[in-house]
Scaffold this active site. Structure first.
Site, mmCIF file in Angstrom:
data_model
loop_
_atom_site.group_PDB
_atom_site.id
_atom_site.type_symbol
_atom_site.label_atom_id
_atom_site.label_comp_id
_atom_site.label_asym_id
_atom_site.label_seq_id
_atom_site.Cartn_x
_atom_site.Cartn_y
_atom_site.Cartn_z
ATOM 1 N N GLU A 205 -0.042 4.332 3.219
ATOM 2 C CA GLU A 205 0.198 5.736 3.576
ATOM 3 C C GLU A 205 -0.448 6.695 2.585
ATOM 4 O O GLU A 205 0.234 7.495 1.926
ATOM 5 C CB GLU A 205 1.700 6.021 3.659
ATOM 6 C CG GLU A 205 2.410 5.242 4.742
ATOM 7 C CD GLU A 205 3.830 5.745 4.990
ATOM 8 O OE1 GLU A 205 4.319 6.599 4.232
ATOM 9 O OE2 GLU A 205 4.454 5.271 5.951
ATOM 10 N N GLU A 391 5.167 -0.965 9.098
ATOM 11 C CA GLU A 391 6.491 -0.419 8.778
ATOM 12 C C GLU A 391 7.065 0.271 10.007
ATOM 13 O O GLU A 391 6.353 0.985 10.715
ATOM 14 C CB GLU A 391 6.441 0.643 7.661
ATOM 15 C CG GLU A 391 6.306 0.112 6.273
ATOM 16 C CD GLU A 391 6.337 1.227 5.226
ATOM 17 O OE1 GLU A 391 7.043 2.236 5.415
ATOM 18 O OE2 GLU A 391 5.628 1.070 4.219
HETATM 19 C C1 FCB Z 1 7.464 5.010 4.195
HETATM 20 C C2 FCB Z 1 7.078 4.373 2.863
HETATM 21 C C3 FCB Z 1 8.070 3.337 2.390
HETATM 22 C C4 FCB Z 1 9.490 3.800 2.635
HETATM 23 C C5 FCB Z 1 9.668 4.159 4.079
HETATM 24 C C6 FCB Z 1 11.091 4.531 4.461
HETATM 25 O O1 FCB Z 1 6.873 6.248 4.313
HETATM 26 O O2 FCB Z 1 5.818 3.751 2.978
HETATM 27 O O3 FCB Z 1 7.827 3.071 1.034
HETATM 28 O O4 FCB Z 1 9.771 4.870 1.823
HETATM 29 O O5 FCB Z 1 8.824 5.259 4.375
#
Ligand code: FCB
Length: 487
Positions: A205, A391
């Site tokens: 990210e 994620e």
């Molecule tokens: C994302 C991050 C991760 C965690 C999740 C909830 O943006 O990559 O580290 O904080 O959110």
């Protein structure tokens, strides 16, 4: 306004100069109707579809002064009063540096195929450059071996926001040299682990780190300087390209990708919807395209021109940034709503989700169709690369109380987003896997321990781990390969 409404995840309070300009903090209602869920025809995952969990070094490891680790920007940031919501820090976190075998056992116990963790740059190179710290790499060697011993594929992220502080002191990502140092670090990792570690994610990210860390100041390195943005964006893209080259240089058979925070940027509805589209397109350029385009097309979107002027991009950089990748990692939590605000310098302001929309703990719209939308967009606009959802997950309501062990809301969230993944596959998106965020409730950056995303709860006094209902649910899914239709 509730702080979560302007959190990094809502992208609120942007103060961007140049084309995208600064943003007011006001909210406007959005009349876009809530999306309906996507219903796949089949609920069966293919046999080779990867099911895993994801984590990050700083959020889990603790052991900050152990085995020669150097400080990272987060070590510095977390110590400043007011930076972390509950005044906590990550000195222990989930104690996973020491207790990694327990983590591995939990992952194996859930029948998962893969574990995405991140490597701490400042364990490998305590000052970010120079001599390699073998003891730091030893830890990841042990972790990789422990995973492989249980048949779990390790996926290592090289940079999950924890830049060595010594590099930050030299300008961090605003300094072009950091891009070269990332490549050296990648080389050090693959040189030691490449015989067993095959799956690499270069950046996590980068958009969040660039904007929230350098413009909003809500995360490390805590800067509020929009003038840095172009350099930071470009040097991260450049470093990524160089790191991919460094990994490939050894001629090993590696599986290399990167992870992007892809969020649909949607215009708020109402009479100004057409104008709001201008603002949402502007944000989309910075948030999504400024990372997808360099890697997959070797270009920057036009809206980045102002940020990149003044010789930021050197001859040859565009070619370096465009590297063949084996997969694109997609992190998805929620869409973002945007409106035009003429009073704001950059004419961009955040808008509230549609009226009646179901909201997560951050006040974001729970909308699985946004995941489908971004997977489909990567397919249509970027040559249908293989993708992994690296994620996706949801938090308990914020608070310092104990975790909710019977977390039916999480099961529902995961089930609905996995339906979107199956539907995207049916539409032709080459989605190869899904990593839930995260295994164990951990240090959630500026929110400290007030936000819990885990499938497993942890007693912060004893370190004892307790699986939640969602852990059992995910295990059933992993073992059967079939997505239940309820809850
Ligand atoms: C994302 C991050 C991760 C965690 C999740 C909830 O943006 O990559 O580290 O904080 O959110």
């Amino acid at each position: 306004m509730e702080r979560s409404g302007v959190s990094r995840r809502a992208l609120g309070g942007l103060a961007l100069g140049g084309v995208l300009g600064g943003a007011a903090m006001g909210l406007s209602g959005c009349e876009r109707p809530a999306e309906t869920d996507l219903k796949p025809k089949s609920r069966q995952f293919p046999k080779d579809f990867i099911r895993g969990v994801a984590s990050a070094a700083f959020q889990t490891e603790g052991a900050q002064d152990v085995d020669g680790r150097g400080p990272s920007v987060w070590d510095v940031f977390e110590k400043v009063p007011g930076h972390v919501k509950d005044g906590s820090d990550a000195t222990v976190a989930t104690d996973s540096y020491r207790r990694f075998q327990e983590d591995v056992d939990l992952i194996a116990g859930a029948g998962l195929d893969a574990y995405r963790f991140s490597i701490s740059w400042s364990r490998v190179l305590p000052t970010g450059e120079g001599a390699v710290n073998a003891a730091g790499l030893d830890h990841y060697s042990r972790l990789v071996d422990a995973l492989l011993a249980k048949g779990i594929a390790p996926y290592a992220t090289l940079f999950h926001w924890d830049l060595p502080q010594a590099l930050q002191a030299k300008g961090g990502w605003a300094n072009r040299d950091t891009a070269l140092r990332l490549a050296d670090y990648a080389q050090a990792v693959v040189g030691r682990l490449g015989d067993r570690l095959k799956n690499y994610i270069i950046l996590n990210e980068a958009a969040v780190h660039a904007v929230v860390g350098h413009v909003l100041g809500e995360q490390a390195p805590g800067l509020k300087d929009v003038n840095l943005l172009g350099k930071v964006v470009h040097h991260m893209n450049l470093g990524q390209g160089l790191a991919i080259q460094a990994l490939r240089a050894g001629g090993r058979d590696l599986n290399i990708g990167t992870t992007l925070a892809l969020q649909p940027c949607r215009p708020a509805g109402g009479p100004w919807a057409v104008w709001n589209r201008l603002a949402s397109d502007g944000l989309d350029a910075l948030w999504n395209k400024a990372w997808l385009d360099p890697l997959l097309k070797g270009t920057y979107p036009k809206a980045m021109d102002d940020f990149l002027k003044g010789g930021v991009v050197h001859d040859g950089d565009l070619a370096t940034m465009r590297q063949p990748v084996d997969f694109v990692g997609v992190n998805y939590y929620a869409p973002v709503y945007v409106r035009l605000d003429l009073a704001a310098p950059g004419k961009i302001a955040m808008a509230a989700p549609p009226k009646g929309a179901e909201l997560d703990a951050f006040g974001r719209h729970i909308d699985p169709s946004g995941l489908y939308e971004m997977l489909d967009r990567v397919r249509r606009e970027y040559g249908a690369p293989k993708t992994l959802v690296t994620e996706n997950g949801c938090s308990d309501p914020f608070g310092t109380g104990p975790a909710i062990l019977d977390d039916q809301f999480r099961i529902t969230y995961l089930r609905r987003h996995l339906e979107a993944v199956l539907a995207a596959r049916e539409a032709g998106c080459d989605v190869r896997g899904y990593f839930e965020w995260t295994l164990i409730d951990n240090f959630e950056w500026d929110l400290g321990y007030t936000s819990k995303f885990g499938l497993v709860a942890m007693d912060r006094t004893t370190g004892v781990r307790t699986p939640k209902a969602s852990y059992a649910w995910f295990k059933t899914l992993a073992e059967s390969g079939v997505l239940p239709s309820s809850p």
